[in-house]
Design an enzyme around this catalytic site. Structure first.
Site, PDB file in Angstrom:
ATOM      1  N   THR A 187      63.323 -26.285 -52.446  1.00  0.00           N
ATOM      2  CA  THR A 187      62.368 -25.164 -52.486  1.00  0.00           C
ATOM      3  C   THR A 187      61.180 -25.467 -51.597  1.00  0.00           C
ATOM      4  OG1 THR A 187      62.936 -24.596 -54.746  1.00  0.00           O
ATOM      5  CG2 THR A 187      60.719 -24.004 -54.019  1.00  0.00           C
ATOM      6  N   ARG A 215      68.348 -15.086 -63.840  1.00  0.00           N
ATOM      7  CA  ARG A 215      67.270 -16.053 -64.097  1.00  0.00           C
ATOM      8  C   ARG A 215      66.261 -16.069 -62.932  1.00  0.00           C
ATOM      9  NH1 ARG A 215      65.059 -20.794 -61.424  1.00  0.00           N
ATOM     10  NH2 ARG A 215      64.256 -22.182 -63.001  1.00  0.00           N
ATOM     11  N   ASP A 218      59.818 -20.310 -61.495  1.00  0.00           N
ATOM     12  CA  ASP A 218      58.363 -20.261 -61.285  1.00  0.00           C
ATOM     13  C   ASP A 218      57.969 -19.813 -59.883  1.00  0.00           C
ATOM     14  OD1 ASP A 218      59.594 -22.678 -60.335  1.00  0.00           O
ATOM     15  OD2 ASP A 218      57.588 -23.410 -59.865  1.00  0.00           O
ATOM     16  N   THR A 238      57.311 -27.352 -57.101  1.00  0.00           N
ATOM     17  CA  THR A 238      58.757 -27.419 -56.959  1.00  0.00           C
ATOM     18  C   THR A 238      59.306 -28.128 -58.196  1.00  0.00           C
ATOM     19  OG1 THR A 238      60.584 -28.182 -55.546  1.00  0.00           O
ATOM     20  CG2 THR A 238      58.654 -29.593 -55.642  1.00  0.00           C
ATOM     21  N   GLY A 241      61.475 -24.879 -62.851  1.00  0.00           N
ATOM     22  CA  GLY A 241      60.523 -23.779 -62.965  1.00  0.00           C
ATOM     23  C   GLY A 241      60.083 -23.493 -64.385  1.00  0.00           C
TER      24      GLY A 241
HETATM   25  C1  SD4 Z   1      62.894 -22.872 -59.735  1.00  0.00           C
HETATM   26  N1  SD4 Z   1      61.118 -24.249 -58.937  1.00  0.00           N
HETATM   27  O1  SD4 Z   1      63.474 -21.823 -59.518  1.00  0.00           O
HETATM   28  C2  SD4 Z   1      62.356 -23.644 -58.556  1.00  0.00           C
HETATM   29  C3  SD4 Z   1      63.417 -24.605 -58.111  1.00  0.00           C
HETATM   30  C4  SD4 Z   1      62.947 -25.726 -57.261  1.00  0.00           C
HETATM   31  O2  SD4 Z   1      63.307 -27.648 -56.163  1.00  0.00           O
HETATM   32  O3  SD4 Z   1      61.792 -25.890 -56.962  1.00  0.00           O
HETATM   33  N2  SD4 Z   1      63.795 -26.598 -56.859  1.00  0.00           N
HETATM   34  O4  SD4 Z   1      62.783 -23.353 -60.856  1.00  0.00           O
END
Ligand code: SD4
Length: 325
Positions: A187, A215, A218, A238, A241
């Protein structure tokens, strides 16, 4: 008494009464406007994303404002098929659908977000359109996708053969466990501070691999995956979330910085807050990065393995983040 001074004094009294140490770190010159240490643009992003950071840093060096720089910067990762958590080439949900989430926030405090969007690669740009061309902040699903076509975005299937192959392999067992630091790019949350002292940020992702259909994590949630306040600084997240949302992590970091904490200490305290709700060593990762308006930066994560990339004197530099474990 100025309204701001009144609230500032009141909050000192209330926190003193509650025994909260939050304001102890407040600098003496609280009423003074924060000063920038340098006019050089600063760009910082989660994980190892040199090209994306180089892009945004160089654009700001050419005088392009932070918002445009950040959206163009994260677009590099959205178009990168090797990044399995952002844009085209990202891992699908457990039903095989790739859905993307993104948000942007600018120096004026305006923001826009899109959630669970199919068939659109550059969702951070789409989030910017939500911010600038609609009366709303969040657009989700087919509504966001239709809006994208109205704005001239091309329809692009996001599931690549490589991602489909990984998904089919995953289906054999269908075991869902959030994975920690599988790769050193993921991310992308990016924060940009331009030469005129304007901050902007963006966060863009496909979320967790093999998530439940529908789903949303964050990353597109303002305050959780990203928060920008041009008086103070900005933060982005990251990792898992769900854990970030429960502490409204990025907003918390910015509020701690507003109260005088350095970006580094503010990231550390926010990770500590997440851990305080868990007890023991969690099996998930969360990482934050933050900058303040003076151009200082910070990063912290639960587990080792998180890194961030920043732009300095024409170069993108990747460094490991400090962590609890
Ligand atoms: C999430 N925070 O959708 C993101 C995923 C993520 O590294 O950051 N992955 O939860």
């Amino acid at each position: 008494m100025k309204r701001r001074n009144f609230f500032s004094k009141m909050s000192v009294g209330v926190s003193g009464f509650l025994g909260i140490g939050l304001l102890q770190a407040r600098p003496q010159n609280w009423n003074a406007k924060p000063k920038r240490l340098t006019n050089s643009p600063l760009s910082i992003g989660t994980w190892n994303c040199p090209e994306a950071i180089q892009t945004s840093g160089q654009l700001m060096d050419q005088g392009i404002p932070a918002l445009e720089a950040v959206v163009k910067g994260v677009a590099v990762e959205e178009a990168n098929e090797d990044n399995t958590t952002v844009g085209i080439g990202a891992s699908p949900d457990r039903s095989g659908l790739v859905t993307l989430d993104a948000c942007v926030m600018d120096a004026k405090g305006d923001c826009g977000a899109v959630m669970a969007v199919e068939n659109i690669v550059h969702v951070a740009r789409l989030a910017q359109h939500v911010m600038e061309d609609t009366p709303h902040v969040n657009l989700a699903g087919v509504g966001a996708e239709e809006f994208a076509y109205n704005k001239g975005f091309p329809k692009t299937p996001l599931l690549t053969p490589a991602a489909e192959k990984r998904w089919k392999a995953w289906l054999q067992k269908s075991e869902f466990t959030p994975e920690i630091n599988v790769e050193n790019h993921d991310t992308i949350g990016m924060l940009c501070l331009d030469a005129r002292g304007k901050l902007s940020g963006s966060c863009t992702t496909s979320g967790l691999a093999y998530k439940m259909k529908g789903r949303v994590g964050d990353s597109p949630i303002i305050g959780s995956g990203l928060f920008v306040d041009n008086e103070v600084g900005a933060a982005t997240a990251t990792g898992l979330g769900e854990a970030v949302i429960k502490t409204v992590g990025s907003f918390l970091i910015v509020e701690l910085m507003r109260n005088g904490w350095s970006p580094q200490k503010a990231c550390e305290e926010t990770i500590r807050r997440i851990l305080s709700k868990k007890g023991g060593k969690p099996d998930f990762q969360v990482g934050f990065i933050a900058i303040n308006i003076e151009g200082e930066k910070g990063a912290y994560s639960i587990h080792k393995g998180f890194s961030y990339t920043y732009y300095k004197s024409g170069k993108a530099i990747n460094v490991p983040s400090a962590s609890v474990y």
